[in-house]
Design a protein around this motif. Structure first.
Motif, mmCIF file in Angstrom:
data_model
loop_
_atom_site.group_PDB
_atom_site.id
_atom_site.type_symbol
_atom_site.label_atom_id
_atom_site.label_comp_id
_atom_site.label_asym_id
_atom_site.label_seq_id
_atom_site.Cartn_x
_atom_site.Cartn_y
_atom_site.Cartn_z
ATOM 1 N N ALA A 148 39.899 49.432 43.320
ATOM 2 C CA ALA A 148 39.731 47.978 43.413
ATOM 3 C C ALA A 148 39.548 47.371 42.031
ATOM 4 N N ARG A 149 38.745 48.005 41.188
ATOM 5 C CA ARG A 149 38.516 47.477 39.840
ATOM 6 C C ARG A 149 39.802 47.486 39.017
ATOM 7 N N GLN A 150 40.624 48.493 39.230
ATOM 8 C CA GLN A 150 41.915 48.529 38.534
ATOM 9 C C GLN A 150 42.807 47.374 38.982
ATOM 10 N N ARG A 151 42.820 47.106 40.281
ATOM 11 C CA ARG A 151 43.649 46.016 40.789
ATOM 12 C C ARG A 151 43.176 44.660 40.261
ATOM 13 N N LEU A 152 41.883 44.524 40.050
ATOM 14 C CA LEU A 152 41.331 43.245 39.604
ATOM 15 C C LEU A 152 41.579 42.972 38.120
ATOM 16 N N GLN A 153 42.088 43.952 37.408
ATOM 17 C CA GLN A 153 42.335 43.762 35.976
ATOM 18 C C GLN A 153 43.400 42.703 35.704
ATOM 19 N N VAL A 154 44.229 42.392 36.698
ATOM 20 C CA VAL A 154 45.290 41.385 36.494
ATOM 21 C C VAL A 154 44.738 39.967 36.567
ATOM 22 N N LEU A 155 43.485 39.812 36.965
ATOM 23 C CA LEU A 155 42.910 38.485 37.144
ATOM 24 C C LEU A 155 42.279 37.957 35.861
ATOM 25 N N THR A 156 42.334 36.642 35.683
ATOM 26 C CA THR A 156 41.615 36.000 34.585
ATOM 27 C C THR A 156 40.146 35.893 34.968
ATOM 28 N N ASP A 157 39.299 35.528 34.014
ATOM 29 C CA ASP A 157 37.871 35.368 34.300
ATOM 30 C C ASP A 157 37.656 34.302 35.376
ATOM 31 N N ARG A 158 38.384 33.196 35.277
ATOM 32 C CA ARG A 158 38.242 32.138 36.278
ATOM 33 C C ARG A 158 38.665 32.635 37.665
ATOM 34 N N GLU A 159 39.732 33.419 37.717
ATOM 35 C CA GLU A 159 40.192 33.950 38.998
ATOM 36 C C GLU A 159 39.187 34.938 39.582
ATOM 37 N N ARG A 160 38.511 35.684 38.721
ATOM 38 C CA ARG A 160 37.461 36.588 39.210
ATOM 39 C C ARG A 160 36.305 35.778 39.805
ATOM 40 N N ASP A 161 35.996 34.645 39.168
ATOM 41 C CA ASP A 161 34.954 33.766 39.711
ATOM 42 C C ASP A 161 35.349 33.263 41.096
ATOM 43 N N VAL A 162 36.616 32.864 41.225
ATOM 44 C CA VAL A 162 37.104 32.378 42.513
ATOM 45 C C VAL A 162 37.073 33.496 43.551
ATOM 46 N N LEU A 163 37.475 34.699 43.149
ATOM 47 C CA LEU A 163 37.463 35.835 44.072
ATOM 48 C C LEU A 163 36.050 36.127 44.564
ATOM 49 N N THR A 164 35.068 36.010 43.679
ATOM 50 C CA THR A 164 33.679 36.213 44.078
ATOM 51 C C THR A 164 33.263 35.188 45.119
ATOM 52 N N LEU A 165 33.677 33.950 44.922
ATOM 53 C CA LEU A 165 33.375 32.904 45.902
ATOM 54 C C LEU A 165 34.047 33.197 47.234
ATOM 55 N N ILE A 166 35.300 33.655 47.177
ATOM 56 C CA ILE A 166 36.012 34.025 48.409
ATOM 57 C C ILE A 166 35.246 35.135 49.129
#
Length: 218
Positions: A148-166
């Motif tokens: 999962a952490r490898q897959r999340l490497q394609v995300l920007t910091d803002r997108e990671r924030d959004v993913l956390t909210l999701i």
């Protein structure tokens, strides 16, 4: 108009759900089914926006029907009808790409709102119950976390924030409010995240967020 398929082997449940949904001017039950095989056939026959499927049905259960419908008509949003005792089955449905789940004792207003949410492309997520399902039946596992952490490497910091909210059950409106952006911008962020991660819907993205360790324990 939101076109709905209702599948449950209990006629009384179908009648009750129909009675509630018929009060909403923007929702129409196009077809009913009493088993999973019939639900698949009705979905093929009609353009269904939201399929409400009971998990336990004869011939072909709701889980198998959901998997078929999601593959056959990806535009159809599948929502499982369940009880608290069906946790493990719900977890399988979420993995398959279901938009979420509704408890059979959901209040009438909640049922109508859930159908609208699903039709709008959002997931039916009760954060506490969903996190319980994820923690109990889906993870964590070391290997899954690494992947999962490898897959999340394609995300920007803002997108990671959004993913956390999701992952915490936020709707597009909630994301917009938290990030001080428009709802359209929030929806664009979510769509981009799903595309980058190869997720069918927000529930699968929430599972990835959990596996990657983005969500604090309950």
């Amino acid at each position: 108009m939101i076109r709905v398929l209702l599948a449950d082997d209990e006629a009384l449940i179908r009648a009750g759900v129909r009675l509630v949904l018929d009060t909403a001017a923007d929702i129409e039950i196009i077809a009913e089914a009493s088993d999973g095989a019939e639900a698949i056939e009705q979905t093929r026959r009609h353009r269904i926006d939201v399929a409400l499927l009971d998990i336990r049905m004869p011939k072909l259960d709701g889980l198998a029907a959901a998997e078929h419908i999601i593959k056959l008509t990806p535009a159809t949003r599948v929502v499982m009808l369940t009880t608290f005792g069906d946790d493990e089955h719900v977890a399988r449905a979420l993995r398959a790409g279901a938009a979420g789940f509704l408890l059979k004792d959901t209040e009438p207003d909640g049922l109508i709102q859930a159908v609208r949410i699903a039709a709008n492309g959002d997931a039916i997520l009760s954060p506490k119950i969903t996190r319980h399902l994820i923690d109990t039946y889906i993870g964590p596992e070391d290997t899954r976390g690494d992947l999962a952490r490898q897959r999340l490497q394609v995300l920007t910091d803002r997108e990671r924030d959004v993913l956390t909210l999701i992952g915490n059950g936020s709707s597009n409106a909630d994301v917009a409010k938290a990030l001080l952006v428009s709802e359209g911008t929030a929806k664009a962020h979510v769509s981009r995240i799903l595309s980058k991660l190869g997720c069918t819907n927000r529930v699968q993205a929430a599972i990835l967020a959990h596996d990657a360790g983005l969500l604090p324990p309950l």
